[in-house]
Design a protein around this motif. Structure first.
Motif, PDB file in Angstrom:
ATOM      1  N   GLU A  65       0.975  -1.028  -0.010  1.00 48.13           N
ATOM      2  CA  GLU A  65       0.160  -0.058  -0.023  1.00 48.13           C
ATOM      3  C   GLU A  65       0.841   1.369   0.131  1.00 48.13           C
ATOM      4  O   GLU A  65       0.684   2.185  -0.614  1.00 48.13           O
ATOM      5  N   GLU A  66       1.744   1.327   0.637  1.00 50.04           N
ATOM      6  CA  GLU A  66       2.843   2.434   0.914  1.00 50.04           C
ATOM      7  C   GLU A  66       3.424   2.557  -0.598  1.00 50.04           C
ATOM      8  O   GLU A  66       3.601   3.607  -1.008  1.00 50.04           O
ATOM      9  N   ILE A  67       3.883   1.572  -1.175  1.00 47.37           N
ATOM     10  CA  ILE A  67       4.727   1.396  -2.291  1.00 47.37           C
ATOM     11  C   ILE A  67       3.617   2.053  -3.505  1.00 47.37           C
ATOM     12  O   ILE A  67       4.036   2.958  -4.257  1.00 47.37           O
ATOM     13  N   ASN A  68       2.392   1.700  -3.568  1.00 50.59           N
ATOM     14  CA  ASN A  68       1.539   2.109  -4.494  1.00 50.59           C
ATOM     15  C   ASN A  68       1.007   3.519  -4.291  1.00 50.59           C
ATOM     16  O   ASN A  68       1.018   4.281  -5.312  1.00 50.59           O
ATOM     17  N   ALA A  69       1.086   4.053  -3.229  1.00 53.42           N
ATOM     18  CA  ALA A  69       0.720   5.265  -2.680  1.00 53.42           C
ATOM     19  C   ALA A  69       1.790   6.346  -2.955  1.00 53.42           C
ATOM     20  O   ALA A  69       1.554   7.567  -3.000  1.00 53.42           O
ATOM     21  N   MET A  73       7.796   6.877  -5.842  1.00 53.49           N
ATOM     22  CA  MET A  73       9.039   7.380  -4.785  1.00 53.49           C
ATOM     23  C   MET A  73       9.662   5.896  -3.923  1.00 53.49           C
ATOM     24  O   MET A  73      10.747   6.223  -3.707  1.00 53.49           O
ATOM     25  N   VAL A  74       8.790   5.186  -3.970  1.00 60.08           N
ATOM     26  CA  VAL A  74       9.360   3.889  -2.997  1.00 60.08           C
ATOM     27  C   VAL A  74       9.171   2.777  -4.084  1.00 60.08           C
ATOM     28  O   VAL A  74       8.090   2.488  -4.624  1.00 60.08           O
ATOM     29  N   LYS A  75      10.535   2.233  -4.098  1.00 63.65           N
ATOM     30  CA  LYS A  75      10.562   0.841  -4.846  1.00 63.65           C
ATOM     31  C   LYS A  75      10.476  -0.245  -3.809  1.00 63.65           C
ATOM     32  O   LYS A  75      10.659  -0.191  -2.824  1.00 63.65           O
ATOM     33  N   GLY A  76      10.160  -1.510  -4.349  1.00 68.92           N
ATOM     34  CA  GLY A  76       9.880  -2.746  -3.706  1.00 68.92           C
ATOM     35  C   GLY A  76      10.881  -3.157  -2.925  1.00 68.92           C
ATOM     36  O   GLY A  76      10.708  -4.035  -1.888  1.00 68.92           O
ATOM     37  N   THR A  77      12.020  -2.830  -3.177  1.00 72.67           N
ATOM     38  CA  THR A  77      13.153  -3.245  -2.265  1.00 72.67           C
ATOM     39  C   THR A  77      13.900  -2.467  -1.325  1.00 72.67           C
ATOM     40  O   THR A  77      14.677  -2.540  -0.669  1.00 72.67           O
ATOM     41  N   ASP A  78      12.988  -0.885  -1.102  1.00 73.58           N
ATOM     42  CA  ASP A  78      13.561  -0.056  -0.251  1.00 73.58           C
ATOM     43  C   ASP A  78      13.093  -0.607   1.074  1.00 73.58           C
ATOM     44  O   ASP A  78      12.188  -1.351   1.466  1.00 73.58           O
ATOM     45  N   LEU A  79      13.846   0.059   2.125  1.00 77.61           N
ATOM     46  CA  LEU A  79      13.564  -0.203   3.446  1.00 77.61           C
ATOM     47  C   LEU A  79      13.424   0.933   4.236  1.00 77.61           C
ATOM     48  O   LEU A  79      13.847   2.010   3.883  1.00 77.61           O
ATOM     49  N   LYS A  80      12.842   0.613   5.267  1.00 80.44           N
ATOM     50  CA  LYS A  80      12.758   1.909   6.480  1.00 80.44           C
ATOM     51  C   LYS A  80      13.648   1.407   7.626  1.00 80.44           C
ATOM     52  O   LYS A  80      13.406   0.276   8.348  1.00 80.44           O
ATOM     53  N   PHE A  81      14.227   2.344   8.117  1.00 81.71           N
ATOM     54  CA  PHE A  81      15.013   2.212   9.458  1.00 81.71           C
ATOM     55  C   PHE A  81      14.399   3.178  10.422  1.00 81.71           C
ATOM     56  O   PHE A  81      14.554   4.363  10.285  1.00 81.71           O
ATOM     57  N   LEU A  82      13.640   2.594  11.555  1.00 79.69           N
ATOM     58  CA  LEU A  82      13.434   3.656  12.502  1.00 79.69           C
ATOM     59  C   LEU A  82      14.272   3.764  13.836  1.00 79.69           C
ATOM     60  O   LEU A  82      14.641   2.831  14.286  1.00 79.69           O
ATOM     61  N   ILE A  83      14.615   4.915  13.846  1.00 75.83           N
ATOM     62  CA  ILE A  83      15.788   5.148  14.949  1.00 75.83           C
ATOM     63  C   ILE A  83      15.061   6.129  15.904  1.00 75.83           C
ATOM     64  O   ILE A  83      14.279   7.254  15.756  1.00 75.83           O
ATOM     65  N   ALA A  84      16.102   6.389  17.028  1.00 75.09           N
ATOM     66  CA  ALA A  84      15.658   7.351  17.870  1.00 75.09           C
ATOM     67  C   ALA A  84      16.683   8.734  17.384  1.00 75.09           C
ATOM     68  O   ALA A  84      17.534   8.689  16.790  1.00 75.09           O
ATOM     69  N   PRO A  85      16.027   9.779  17.615  1.00 74.58           N
ATOM     70  CA  PRO A  85      16.842  11.187  17.347  1.00 74.58           C
ATOM     71  C   PRO A  85      18.129  10.985  18.289  1.00 74.58           C
ATOM     72  O   PRO A  85      17.966  10.507  19.401  1.00 74.58           O
ATOM     73  N   ILE A  86      19.180  11.643  17.621  1.00 78.42           N
ATOM     74  CA  ILE A  86      20.503  11.585  18.297  1.00 78.42           C
ATOM     75  C   ILE A  86      20.920  13.086  18.476  1.00 78.42           C
ATOM     76  O   ILE A  86      20.981  13.934  17.264  1.00 78.42           O
ATOM     77  N   ASP A  87      21.373  13.486  19.754  1.00 72.33           N
ATOM     78  CA  ASP A  87      22.039  14.863  19.691  1.00 72.33           C
ATOM     79  C   ASP A  87      22.849  15.090  18.853  1.00 72.33           C
ATOM     80  O   ASP A  87      24.130  14.302  18.847  1.00 72.33           O
ATOM     81  N   GLY A  88      23.178  15.914  18.302  1.00 70.59           N
ATOM     82  CA  GLY A  88      24.276  16.459  17.366  1.00 70.59           C
ATOM     83  C   GLY A  88      24.237  15.730  15.865  1.00 70.59           C
ATOM     84  O   GLY A  88      25.079  16.157  15.239  1.00 70.59           O
ATOM     85  N   VAL A  89      23.242  14.829  15.656  1.00 67.46           N
ATOM     86  CA  VAL A  89      23.113  14.335  14.490  1.00 67.46           C
ATOM     87  C   VAL A  89      21.802  15.196  13.649  1.00 67.46           C
ATOM     88  O   VAL A  89      20.569  15.047  14.006  1.00 67.46           O
ATOM     89  N   ASP A  90      21.998  15.806  12.576  1.00 68.68           N
ATOM     90  CA  ASP A  90      20.783  16.415  11.790  1.00 68.68           C
ATOM     91  C   ASP A  90      20.304  15.565  10.864  1.00 68.68           C
ATOM     92  O   ASP A  90      20.933  15.474   9.883  1.00 68.68           O
ATOM     93  N   LEU A 125      14.103   6.549   8.360  1.00 63.18           N
ATOM     94  CA  LEU A 125      14.808   6.587   7.336  1.00 63.18           C
ATOM     95  C   LEU A 125      14.574   5.796   6.106  1.00 63.18           C
ATOM     96  O   LEU A 125      14.396   4.573   6.477  1.00 63.18           O
ATOM     97  N   HIS A 126      14.142   6.319   5.065  1.00 61.01           N
ATOM     98  CA  HIS A 126      13.755   5.726   3.772  1.00 61.01           C
ATOM     99  C   HIS A 126      15.136   5.372   2.967  1.00 61.01           C
ATOM    100  O   HIS A 126      15.663   6.346   2.720  1.00 61.01           O
TER     101      HIS A 126
END
Length: 129
Positions: A65-69, A73-90, A125-126
């Motif tokens: 559903e995300e790929i079709n929508a 912009m999103v390919k079938g082999t793309d991944l999401k990495f979910l992380i916590a914000p880190i001080d000092g990293v923009d 992160l996409h």
């Protein structure tokens, strides 16, 4: 304890694999933050600095559903990495940034910040290999 503190504690336990005993829910990644200053030569960019940060992340594929929508912009082999914000990293300055997971380098395509009120709570992160 505030609601934000409780939710942050749960997020941190999830990312540190301590939320559910014996279950590995997160993975180790390296985030390579490429400086946005440097020089261009013959059409390629040479950054002035690169910083690598070891992080814990939740790795997940995009749903059909995300790929079709996404309008392509999103390919079938793309991944999401979910992380916590880190001080000092923009993470918003992600151009040319990379994620390394199990020896494979992924280009950061886009970054979405998920907020809890005014607080940055989760970075999505996409990534594309």
């Amino acid at each position: 304890m505030t609601i934000l503190a409780k939710v942050t504690s749960i997020r941190d336990q999830l990312l540190n694999n301590t939320l559910i005993t014996g279950e590995e829910l997160s993975v180790d990644i390296s985030y390579k933050s490429v400086g946005n200053t440097g020089s261009y030569s013959n059409g390629s960019f040479s950054p002035s600095a690169t910083t690598t940060t070891a992080l814990k992340a939740i790795k997940t594929p995009y749903t059909l559903e995300e790929i079709n929508a996404s309008g392509g912009m999103v390919k079938g082999t793309d991944l999401k990495f979910l992380i916590a914000p880190i001080d000092g990293v923009d993470f918003r300055a992600y151009k040319n940034d990379e994620v390394v997971y199990q020896g494979t380098t992924f280009q950061v395509i886009d970054v979405t910040m998920s907020n809890f009120g005014p607080t940055d709570f989760l970075v999505i992160l996409h990534c594309r290999s």
